[in-house]
Design an enzyme around this catalytic site. Structure first.
Site, PDB file in Angstrom:
ATOM      1  N   GLY A   1       0.772  -1.241   0.000  1.00 32.86           N
ATOM      2  CA  GLY A   1       0.000   0.000   0.000  1.00 32.86           C
ATOM      3  C   GLY A   1       0.801   1.288   0.000  1.00 32.86           C
ATOM      4  O   GLY A   1       0.365   2.296   0.557  1.00 32.86           O
TER       5      GLY A   1
ATOM      6  N   HIS B   1       0.107   1.525 -13.154  1.00 34.44           N
ATOM      7  CA  HIS B   1       0.855   0.402 -13.721  1.00 34.44           C
ATOM      8  C   HIS B   1       2.335   0.778 -13.814  1.00 34.44           C
ATOM      9  O   HIS B   1       2.669   1.868 -14.301  1.00 34.44           O
ATOM     10  CB  HIS B   1       0.311   0.077 -15.121  1.00 34.44           C
TER      11      HIS B   1
HETATM   12  C1  GRF Z   1       3.093  -0.868  -7.691  1.00 35.69           C
HETATM   13  O1  GRF Z   1       4.303  -0.983  -8.361  1.00 35.69           O
HETATM   14  C2  GRF Z   1       1.956  -0.781  -8.653  1.00 35.69           C
HETATM   15  O2  GRF Z   1       2.251  -0.044  -9.783  1.00 35.69           O
HETATM   16  C3  GRF Z   1       1.738  -2.218  -9.006  1.00 35.69           C
HETATM   17  O3  GRF Z   1       1.897  -2.907  -7.795  1.00 35.69           O
HETATM   18  C4  GRF Z   1       2.753  -2.156  -6.940  1.00 35.69           C
HETATM   19  C5  GRF Z   1       2.005  -1.892  -5.682  1.00 35.69           C
HETATM   20  O4  GRF Z   1       2.800  -1.274  -4.709  1.00 35.69           O
HETATM   21  N1  GRF Z   1       0.490  -2.409  -9.682  1.00 35.69           N
HETATM   22  P1  GRF Z   1       2.132  -0.631  -3.421  1.00 35.69           P
HETATM   23  O5  GRF Z   1       1.238  -1.690  -2.799  1.00 35.69           O
HETATM   24  O6  GRF Z   1       1.350   0.569  -3.852  1.00 35.69           O
HETATM   25  O7  GRF Z   1       3.278  -0.283  -2.527  1.00 35.69           O
END
Ligand code: GRF
Length: 205
Positions: free
Chosen positions: A14, A112
């Site tokens: 998160g 993404h």
């Molecule tokens: C991020 O790199 C996002 O782009 C991808 O998953 C990761 C999630 O990271 N879809 P976080 O949970 O927001 O730290």
């Protein structure tokens, strides 16, 4: 104008959710994060959200025995109960069916970790290195039924250096993510970006 009510959907640590929560603390920010939902009970982000005083909910997909519609109906009910205007997917690792995506058409964003339309799907940093591209980055886009294919709201990039590894790239791209997601949500909440306008450039030909 009243602030848009936002739900952030997570599956893991998160950090993007935290970036949105931080940004939304600003008085003039046009959205408030009112709910964080995880499809995984053990997601680290849940505790972070609670610490920030945000309502959290768990809709555990594993409890639905593969019935995607039942999972999504429960999720949808929860979002409607909280009168959510906009959804931000932030490391939410479930594919959503066209039924759910259509219900939230134009009101759901995803982040993404690649420069879409390059490297849709998983392992984007590894694939960027393998492909030898010179730049890599992150994209915020509207969610449409096809995965990672919706109109782009915001995007930023870095140059890939000789010494970069999957880990260094992930860390540098994550910094971009934390910067562009709050910016993209602001644009959508203020009506300056919409499903119809995103991904297009105005100009004369
Ligand atoms: C991020 O790199 C996002 O782009 C991808 O998953 C990761 C999630 O990271 N879809 P976080 O949970 O927001 O730290």
């Amino acid at each position: 104008m009243s602030k848009k009510r936002v739900a952030v959907l997570i599956s893991g640590r998160g950090s993007n959710m935290t970036a949105l929560i931080e940004a939304a603390k600003a008085k003039d920010y046009p959205a408030e994060i009112v709910l964080v939902v995880s499809n995984r009970p053990e997601a680290l982000g849940l505790a972070r959200a609670r610490d920030a005083g945000i309502n959290t909910a768990i809709v555990d997909h594993a409890q639905f025995g593969g019935d995607r519609q039942a999972f999504e109906r429960t999720l949808d009910d929860k979002l409607r109960a909280h009168r959510i205007d906009l959804i931000c997917l932030a490391g939410f690792m479930r594919l959503l069916t066209p039924w759910f995506v259509t219900r939230w058409n134009g009101r759901m964003l995803n982040i993404h970790p690649a420069l879409l339309p390059q490297f849709k799907g998983l392992h984007t940093h590894r694939r960027a290195l393998a492909a030898g591209v010179k730049r890599h980055g992150a994209t915020v886009h509207f969610v449409v039924p096809e995965m990672d294919a919706g109109p782009i709201v915001a995007q930023d990039s870095i140059a890939i250096g000789d010494g970069d590894t999957e880990e260094t790239l992930a860390a540098r791209v994550l910094e971009i993510e934390h910067r562009i997601y709050p910016r993209a949500l602001r644009m959508v909440a203020e009506g300056r970006a919409s499903l119809a306008s995103a991904g297009k450039h105005e100009g004369t030909r």
